[in-house]
Design a protein around this motif. Structure first.
Motif, PDB file in Angstrom:
ATOM      1  N   UNK A 124      -1.462  16.884  -7.924  1.00 54.68           N
ATOM      2  CA  UNK A 124      -1.770  16.223  -6.654  1.00 54.68           C
ATOM      3  C   UNK A 124      -0.811  15.070  -6.352  1.00 54.68           C
ATOM      4  N   UNK A 125      -0.416  15.023  -5.084  1.00 54.85           N
ATOM      5  CA  UNK A 125       0.560  14.019  -4.652  1.00 54.85           C
ATOM      6  C   UNK A 125       0.227  13.654  -3.207  1.00 54.85           C
ATOM      7  N   UNK A 126      -0.029  12.388  -2.961  1.00 53.08           N
ATOM      8  CA  UNK A 126      -0.451  11.956  -1.633  1.00 53.08           C
ATOM      9  C   UNK A 126       0.448  10.813  -1.159  1.00 53.08           C
ATOM     10  N   UNK A 127       1.405  11.081  -0.279  1.00 51.90           N
ATOM     11  CA  UNK A 127       2.227  10.013   0.307  1.00 51.90           C
ATOM     12  C   UNK A 127       1.399   9.206   1.309  1.00 51.90           C
ATOM     13  N   UNK A 128       1.372   7.921   1.155  1.00 51.75           N
ATOM     14  CA  UNK A 128       0.556   7.056   2.023  1.00 51.75           C
ATOM     15  C   UNK A 128       1.248   6.881   3.378  1.00 51.75           C
ATOM     16  N   UNK A 129       0.503   7.107   4.465  1.00 51.10           N
ATOM     17  CA  UNK A 129       1.064   6.816   5.785  1.00 51.10           C
ATOM     18  C   UNK A 129       0.349   5.662   6.488  1.00 51.10           C
ATOM     19  N   UNK A 130      -0.856   5.285   6.042  1.00 55.19           N
ATOM     20  CA  UNK A 130      -1.547   4.122   6.600  1.00 55.19           C
ATOM     21  C   UNK A 130      -2.326   3.407   5.504  1.00 55.19           C
ATOM     22  N   UNK A 184      -8.440   1.037   2.052  1.00 54.81           N
ATOM     23  CA  UNK A 184      -8.448   2.455   2.417  1.00 54.81           C
ATOM     24  C   UNK A 184      -7.025   2.884   2.735  1.00 54.81           C
ATOM     25  N   UNK A 185      -6.655   4.043   2.253  1.00 59.60           N
ATOM     26  CA  UNK A 185      -5.336   4.610   2.583  1.00 59.60           C
ATOM     27  C   UNK A 185      -5.560   5.997   3.176  1.00 59.60           C
ATOM     28  N   UNK A 186      -4.595   6.450   3.968  1.00 56.14           N
ATOM     29  CA  UNK A 186      -4.654   7.819   4.477  1.00 56.14           C
ATOM     30  C   UNK A 186      -3.328   8.514   4.211  1.00 56.14           C
ATOM     31  N   UNK A 187      -3.384   9.826   4.190  1.00 57.43           N
ATOM     32  CA  UNK A 187      -2.188  10.641   4.008  1.00 57.43           C
ATOM     33  C   UNK A 187      -2.561  12.107   3.946  1.00 57.43           C
ATOM     34  N   UNK A 188      -1.561  12.938   3.806  1.00 57.89           N
ATOM     35  CA  UNK A 188      -1.771  14.381   3.663  1.00 57.89           C
ATOM     36  C   UNK A 188      -1.576  14.750   2.199  1.00 57.89           C
ATOM     37  N   UNK A 189      -2.577  15.369   1.601  1.00 60.00           N
ATOM     38  CA  UNK A 189      -2.568  15.696   0.177  1.00 60.00           C
ATOM     39  C   UNK A 189      -1.806  16.995  -0.064  1.00 60.00           C
ATOM     40  N   UNK A 190      -0.933  16.980  -1.069  1.00 65.90           N
ATOM     41  CA  UNK A 190      -0.126  18.151  -1.398  1.00 65.90           C
ATOM     42  C   UNK A 190      -0.253  18.505  -2.883  1.00 65.90           C
ATOM     43  N   UNK A 191      -0.035  19.777  -3.203  1.00 64.67           N
ATOM     44  CA  UNK A 191       0.210  20.279  -4.570  1.00 64.67           C
ATOM     45  C   UNK A 191      -0.984  20.245  -5.518  1.00 64.67           C
ATOM     46  N   UNK A 192      -2.105  19.655  -5.133  1.00 66.57           N
ATOM     47  CA  UNK A 192      -3.244  19.624  -6.037  1.00 66.57           C
ATOM     48  C   UNK A 192      -4.420  18.914  -5.403  1.00 66.57           C
ATOM     49  N   UNK A 193      -5.515  18.858  -6.136  1.00 64.69           N
ATOM     50  CA  UNK A 193      -6.759  18.265  -5.640  1.00 64.69           C
ATOM     51  C   UNK A 193      -6.982  16.879  -6.233  1.00 64.69           C
ATOM     52  N   UNK A 194      -7.704  16.041  -5.484  1.00 64.28           N
ATOM     53  CA  UNK A 194      -8.154  14.744  -5.975  1.00 64.28           C
ATOM     54  C   UNK A 194      -9.673  14.700  -5.876  1.00 64.28           C
ATOM     55  N   UNK A 195     -10.309  14.091  -6.888  1.00 63.19           N
ATOM     56  CA  UNK A 195     -11.772  14.062  -6.928  1.00 63.19           C
ATOM     57  C   UNK A 195     -12.296  12.641  -6.991  1.00 63.19           C
TER      58      UNK A 195
END
Length: 626
Positions: free
Chosen positions: A177-183, A193-204
């Motif tokens: 899992x890899x999540x680049x932060x955009x906000x 709180x951060x937001x972004x689009x999650x790639x390559x795996x899951x976060x729990x």
């Protein structure tokens, strides 16, 4: 889950279409409301009839805000290029298409908006112009949907086209899992709180995470995606994470969230394949300062050509991007280059090595072959070229900075091992050619030692290992392999070529006789090594040979005995032990004539051999004596 990114010229209706699809106004900033245009990234979502969620990233259309476009388009699953029917193709439409093409986004839709404001014949001309502009780009052949965000015409058809597109878009879960932060923002009573689009795996929920490149640890307290609170977020989804253990001011757009234990290494130097846009007027000279964009990161960088002093427009070239700080990137990551004066997009490409070394022009050519060999970015090429660079690597987390799962990497390793292109040695991977080179080098080291010291039994393993570029585990594996195939001999800690046979010359044989005679001259008071070498000039090499061959025995304190004398005396001690069950110092004097000075070292040697052991003031058998 599918995430769409809008693209297109200012005032062509990107935000209006997002609102028509989702009933959400993506313009969230007061200034955006006041000026009637998108300045930063906006986000919205809606559910398809199938129930699948679609995330929408709305990007600015004005040329002054193109730098905010790239974070929105990086990492999306598909693009929605919007063209106003009354305006047609415009400058920012072209630049957005160039960015989409450079990012390799090959799925999407073209939306012809404001069809209520254009006559049919004009619309046909605009559509033909769009098809011409899309030719030879990643969006060539993309479906075109006619809509009016104002009247609602065609919006249902657009939703149907998006649903058809979603069938072909599925992000793979490779457990990275890899999540680049955009906000980043604070919510009162909730915290960071951060937001972004999650790639390559899951976060729990409850996952321990690390924010790169800062190395800050945090904890996922809550997950929200498309207004739903989740226990687990899947790849491809827009995600909001409530984090504990980190403050808002510690984070920024461009930071990357990964699971703890899955951190990728950081580097300031990225080897890459760069393609300048054909419309760029001048070649890019080595050392030129640019802004580089990847994921949601924007950084200043210098471009260093690896194939010459400049990069020509339109032709892919190998370069090194030198950044002003360390970053975390992946192999194959797409990037965009922009110049600040004049502000324009000039090119983009793919990162081939996110952990490059700093090269000088005169040495850069040595790296070219390796980079060219991996430019296809297929897994086998990545494995072999990674080992060309490092020669050997620990198998655990090998190629952790690649967009491939551990299972896929293991399968590639097994196949390449069967083909002889690499060696798997326990927890280590070794390049096939490098293993052969190290084998030859060990042979050369031993041959050189035998030539320089023909009387020596060989070279100690520690000395041999110091001359090879292998970690201890791999050196031991190499020695085991060569010993098992009888290519080298290992005697205790000494290594030698199988063909090596230490032999004395005629003059040296005479010295051997003199040494044996000197040792046996006074059997009850034999000399020490120091005393013998002082009495016989030039005896050092021959004495070492006799010790290694077992013709001379050295007791503790350096006392020397001939092999025959040692065997005879040892048997006498064994005979006493068998008859009396023990032996004392006075017994040694009676059977050997040794004084205490010689008896104690002799018995200590028998202790070392496991024949005797000390019990108070006597020695007793350490084992059953035959």
């Amino acid at each position: 889950m599918i995430t769409l990114g809008t693209a297109g010229h200012i005032d062509h209706g990107k935000s209006s279409i997002v609102k028509a699809l989702t009933s959400i106004d993506p313009d969230r900033l007061p200034e955006e409301k006041e000026r009637g245009m998108t300045i930063d990234l906006g986000f919205a979502w809606f559910a398809l009839p199938s129930g699948e969620k679609v995330g929408l990233v709305d990007v600015p259309g004005h040329q002054h805000f193109v730098r905010n476009v790239i974070p929105g388009l990086t990492g999306i699953d598909a693009a929605m290029l919007i063209v106003a029917a009354d305006d047609g193709w415009m400058p920012q439409t072209e630049e957005h298409l160039q960015i989409i093409d450079l990012l390799g986004i090959d799925r999407g839709l073209v939306v012809l908006n404001k069809v209520d404001l254009a006559e049919a014949d004009w619309r046909e001309m605009v559509k033909n112009d769009i098809v011409a502009h899309l030719a030879c780009t990643s969006l060539e052949g993309t479906p075109l949907i006619e809509v009016s965000a104002k009247t609602g015409q065609g919006i249902d058809g657009l939703k149907t086209a998006i649903e058809e597109l979603a069938v072909d878009v599925r992000q793979q879960d490779i457990k990275k899992p890899r999540l680049p932060i955009d906000r980043v923002f604070n919510i009162k009573g909730t915290g960071t709180v951060i937001t972004g689009t999650l790639h390559h795996g899951s976060l729990s929920l409850g996952d321990e995470i690390v924010i790169l490149p800062k190395g800050i640890s945090a904890h996922i307290r809550a997950i929200e995606s498309y207004k739903e609170h989740l226990a687990k977020a899947v790849p491809g989804s827009r995600v909001a994470l409530n984090l504990s253990g980190v403050k808002k001011d510690e984070l920024e757009r461009g930071d990357i969230i990964v699971k703890q234990g899955q951190e990728t290494p950081l580097s300031r130097f990225l080897d890459a394949e760069l393609r300048l846009l054909p419309g760029v007027k001048q070649p890019l000279e080595t050392g030129t300062e640019v802004s580089v964009f990847f994921e949601t990161t924007e950084l200043p960088a210098r471009v260093i050509g690896l194939e010459g002093k400049e990069v020509a427009p339109g032709t892919p070239a190998m370069v090194q991007l030198r950044l002003d700080r360390e970053v975390s990137t992946l192999i194959g990551e797409r990037f965009i280059l922009r110049k600040s004066s004049p502000a324009e997009t000039i090119g983009g490409g793919r990162i081939l090595d996110p952990l490059a070394e700093r090269y000088q022009l005169k040495t850069a050519a040595q790296e070219l072959d390796r980079l060219i060999a991996r430019r296809k970015l297929d897994l086998d090429s990545l494995v072999t070229t990674e080992l060309l660079k490092f020669h050997f690597a620990v198998r655990r987390r090998f190629l952790s900075d690649s967009p491939f799962s551990e299972a896929a990497i293991s399968k590639s390793i097994e196949g390449l091992t069967q083909k002889g292109k690499l060696n798997a040695r326990g927890d280590w991977l070794v390049g096939g050619d490098f293993w052969i080179d190290q084998t030859r080098k060990l042979f050369d080291v031993l041959a050189g030692e035998h030539k320089a010291e023909p009387l020596k039994k060989g070279l100690s393993q520690a000395e041999a290992a110091a001359k090879l570029a292998l970690p201890p585990e791999l050196f031991a594996a190499l020695v085991d392999e060569l010993v098992s195939t009888n290519k080298i001999i290992r005697s205790e800690d000494i290594l030698a070529l199988s063909s090596h046979k230490p032999m004395l010359s005629g003059g040296q044989s005479d010295m051997e006789n003199r040494i044996i005679a000197a040792i046996g001259k006074n059997p009850t008071a034999p000399p020490t090594r120091t005393e013998l070498l002082q009495s016989l000039t030039g005896a050092s090499n021959v004495l070492r040979y006799l010790l290694e061959q077992g013709k001379v025995i050295e007791l503790p304190d350096g006392i020397l005995l001939s092999a025959a004398q040692y065997r005879s005396t040892r048997q006498k001690v064994i005979d006493v032990l068998k008859s009396k069950g023990q032996i004392a110092i006075q017994d040694m004097a009676a059977i050997t004539g040794f004084s205490r000075k010689y008896s104690i070292p002799f018995l200590t040697r028998l202790d070392q051999e496991g024949i005797t052991k000390r019990q108070e003031n006597v020695r007793i058998p350490a084992r059953k004596l035959e």
